[in-house]
Write a protein that holds these residues in place. Structure first.
Motif, PDB file in Angstrom:
ATOM      1  N   THR A 207       0.968  -1.047  -0.171  1.00  0.00           N
ATOM      2  CA  THR A 207       0.021  -0.059  -0.008  1.00  0.00           C
ATOM      3  C   THR A 207       1.006   1.581   0.101  1.00  0.00           C
ATOM      4  O   THR A 207       0.601   2.200  -0.821  1.00  0.00           O
ATOM      5  CB  THR A 207      -0.845   0.090   1.195  1.00  0.00           C
ATOM      6  OG1 THR A 207      -1.876  -1.082   1.125  1.00  0.00           O
ATOM      7  CG2 THR A 207      -1.984   1.178   1.250  1.00  0.00           C
ATOM      8  N   ASP A 208       2.048   1.279   0.899  1.00  0.00           N
ATOM      9  CA  ASP A 208       2.449   2.499   0.749  1.00  0.00           C
ATOM     10  C   ASP A 208       3.277   2.828  -0.343  1.00  0.00           C
ATOM     11  O   ASP A 208       3.308   4.004  -0.951  1.00  0.00           O
ATOM     12  CB  ASP A 208       3.905   2.436   2.205  1.00  0.00           C
ATOM     13  CG  ASP A 208       2.963   2.339   3.345  1.00  0.00           C
ATOM     14  OD1 ASP A 208       2.080   2.892   3.523  1.00  0.00           O
ATOM     15  OD2 ASP A 208       4.003   1.977   4.556  1.00  0.00           O
ATOM     16  N   THR A 209       4.005   1.908  -1.207  1.00  0.00           N
ATOM     17  CA  THR A 209       4.655   1.898  -2.384  1.00  0.00           C
ATOM     18  C   THR A 209       3.703   2.341  -3.408  1.00  0.00           C
ATOM     19  O   THR A 209       3.765   3.356  -4.105  1.00  0.00           O
ATOM     20  CB  THR A 209       5.211   0.931  -2.612  1.00  0.00           C
ATOM     21  OG1 THR A 209       6.408   0.464  -1.906  1.00  0.00           O
ATOM     22  CG2 THR A 209       5.972   0.929  -4.149  1.00  0.00           C
ATOM     23  N   GLN A 289     -15.356  -2.888  -5.425  1.00  0.00           N
ATOM     24  CA  GLN A 289     -14.013  -2.970  -4.630  1.00  0.00           C
ATOM     25  C   GLN A 289     -12.803  -3.295  -5.419  1.00  0.00           C
ATOM     26  O   GLN A 289     -11.762  -2.703  -5.082  1.00  0.00           O
ATOM     27  CB  GLN A 289     -14.245  -4.005  -3.406  1.00  0.00           C
ATOM     28  CG  GLN A 289     -15.126  -3.368  -2.213  1.00  0.00           C
ATOM     29  CD  GLN A 289     -14.760  -1.789  -1.803  1.00  0.00           C
ATOM     30  OE1 GLN A 289     -15.687  -0.990  -2.251  1.00  0.00           O
ATOM     31  NE2 GLN A 289     -13.600  -1.962  -1.179  1.00  0.00           N
ATOM     32  N   ALA A 290     -12.943  -3.909  -6.654  1.00  0.00           N
ATOM     33  CA  ALA A 290     -11.778  -4.229  -7.457  1.00  0.00           C
ATOM     34  C   ALA A 290     -11.312  -3.115  -7.912  1.00  0.00           C
ATOM     35  O   ALA A 290      -9.947  -2.779  -8.275  1.00  0.00           O
ATOM     36  CB  ALA A 290     -12.168  -5.375  -8.332  1.00  0.00           C
ATOM     37  N   LEU A 291     -11.902  -1.818  -8.079  1.00  0.00           N
ATOM     38  CA  LEU A 291     -11.338  -0.708  -8.810  1.00  0.00           C
ATOM     39  C   LEU A 291     -10.971   0.181  -7.545  1.00  0.00           C
ATOM     40  O   LEU A 291     -10.209   1.307  -7.925  1.00  0.00           O
ATOM     41  CB  LEU A 291     -12.603  -0.194  -9.618  1.00  0.00           C
ATOM     42  CG  LEU A 291     -13.002  -0.641 -10.845  1.00  0.00           C
ATOM     43  CD1 LEU A 291     -14.101  -0.009 -11.401  1.00  0.00           C
ATOM     44  CD2 LEU A 291     -12.016  -0.941 -12.013  1.00  0.00           C
ATOM     45  N   ALA A 292     -11.097  -0.109  -6.423  1.00  0.00           N
ATOM     46  CA  ALA A 292     -10.658   0.765  -5.338  1.00  0.00           C
ATOM     47  C   ALA A 292      -9.531   0.883  -5.159  1.00  0.00           C
ATOM     48  O   ALA A 292      -8.720  -0.133  -5.160  1.00  0.00           O
ATOM     49  CB  ALA A 292     -11.504   0.786  -4.235  1.00  0.00           C
ATOM     50  N   PHE A 293      -8.687   2.054  -5.047  1.00  0.00           N
ATOM     51  CA  PHE A 293      -7.286   2.388  -4.821  1.00  0.00           C
ATOM     52  C   PHE A 293      -7.165   2.153  -3.220  1.00  0.00           C
ATOM     53  O   PHE A 293      -7.837   2.410  -2.488  1.00  0.00           O
ATOM     54  CB  PHE A 293      -6.962   3.884  -5.150  1.00  0.00           C
ATOM     55  CG  PHE A 293      -5.316   3.861  -4.852  1.00  0.00           C
ATOM     56  CD1 PHE A 293      -4.504   3.241  -5.983  1.00  0.00           C
ATOM     57  CD2 PHE A 293      -4.960   4.839  -4.277  1.00  0.00           C
ATOM     58  CE1 PHE A 293      -3.449   3.458  -5.754  1.00  0.00           C
ATOM     59  CE2 PHE A 293      -3.724   4.944  -4.079  1.00  0.00           C
ATOM     60  CZ  PHE A 293      -2.651   4.177  -4.823  1.00  0.00           C
ATOM     61  N   PRO A 294      -6.192   1.352  -2.881  1.00  0.00           N
ATOM     62  CA  PRO A 294      -5.722   0.935  -1.649  1.00  0.00           C
ATOM     63  C   PRO A 294      -5.529   2.276  -0.475  1.00  0.00           C
ATOM     64  O   PRO A 294      -5.220   3.081  -1.096  1.00  0.00           O
ATOM     65  CB  PRO A 294      -4.223   0.308  -1.656  1.00  0.00           C
ATOM     66  CG  PRO A 294      -4.372  -0.526  -3.002  1.00  0.00           C
ATOM     67  CD  PRO A 294      -5.034   0.772  -3.966  1.00  0.00           C
TER      68      PRO A 294
END
Length: 294
Positions: A207-209, A289-294
């Protein structure tokens, strides 16, 4: 074109650059110039490969590269492994693919149509348009590299061609006629911008990267807007002998507010395209949810 190595941005000793693939088209080289050349502070270094969209779509399906510019149409097959970044891609208005013919008003019932890929947004938009406007259905679909489509239509090798990118500005040079604008049809039936190319990154990066990558892409395009001349050598080097004025038109059309941030309308456009295509049986269904950005 075949995938070819590109520019590697500056990197600290011992740090392995992330592998990215995008097209040599002006919108991509303009967007990624600052990042690819190490001018975005704090951005991960990049090892760039240039490849046309059909090739990068295949790379994504095979799980190659860390970051890729792909068609939104391929997302249903790759979202398990890759996350959609909320910036860096291509959406817009008045920038859709065109259906070209050698004579105006041609009936496409049973026609042979050349397309750049069967897993492209252009193809999905075409099939959605044809389902609504060609009751008898088109005939054979032939996949050709996008730079071969207009000559094939002109020479009578195919009945029609679906074209993208700078062909919007050059098709009349081939004596061709625009039968229909897929973007106009999409916008008139949905009211949404046209989703064309997406930037995706490997979920395993963490997620951070992923958030760093999104910020790097956003910063890169803003730097290009702030100083357009800085990107010009990179753009023209890879523009395949494109007239500089056409390259500028290309950038003006495809690099816009959605490149900096998909926003509510951008995400609605992507969801709308994939939902409609799934209803027509053109792609597998994709969960919200598959399109959501982390």
């Amino acid at each position: 074109m075949n995938a070819t190595p590109g520019t590697t941005s500056a990197t600290a000793a011992g740090t392995k650059p992330l592998r990215i693939a995008y097209s040599p088209c002006p919108n991509d080289t303009f967007t990624f110039d600052a990042w690819a050349h190490g001018r975005v502070p704090g951005a991960p270094a990049l090892d760039v490969t240039f490849a046309d969209i059909d090739i990068t779509n295949g790379m994504a399906e095979r799980g190659e590269h860390d970051i890729l510019k792909v068609s939104y149409a391929v997302l249903p097959w790759v979202l398990d492994e890759y996350a959609l970044l909320p910036c860096g891609g291509a959406l817009g208005r008045g920038c859709g693919p065109l259906v070209l013919t050698a004579e105006p008003g041609r009936d496409l019932t049973g026609a042979v149509v050349a397309v750049p890929s069967e897993k492209s947004t252009a193809y999905l938009l075409f099939r959605l348009w044809a389902a609504a406007t060609v009751p008898g259905g088109v005939g054979q679909i032939v996949v050709l590299p996008f730079d071969q489509i207009m000559p094939a239509v002109r020479d009578g090798k195919v009945d029609a061609g679906l074209v993208i990118h700078e062909a919007r500005f050059t098709y009349q040079n081939y004596g061709l006629h625009c039968l229909a604008d897929m973007g106009e049809h999409w916008e008139s039936t949905t009211g949404l911008p046209i989703p064309l190319g997406a930037i995706i990154a490997r979920r395993s990066l963490g997620t951070d990267t992923l958030r760093r990558l999104a910020e790097a892409a956003r910063s890169s395009v803003r730097m290009a807007w702030d100083d357009p001349e800085a990107s010009r050598p990179y753009v023209l080097e890879h523009a395949q002998e494109m007239d500089p004025a056409v390259a500028d038109q290309h950038i003006g059309l495809y690099v816009n507010e959605f490149t900096a941030d998909l926003g509510e309308d951008g995400y609605a456009a992507v969801r709308g395209l994939l939902e409609r295509a799934a209803t027509e049986g053109l792609v597998p269904g994709v969960g919200a949810q598959a399109l959501a950005f982390p």
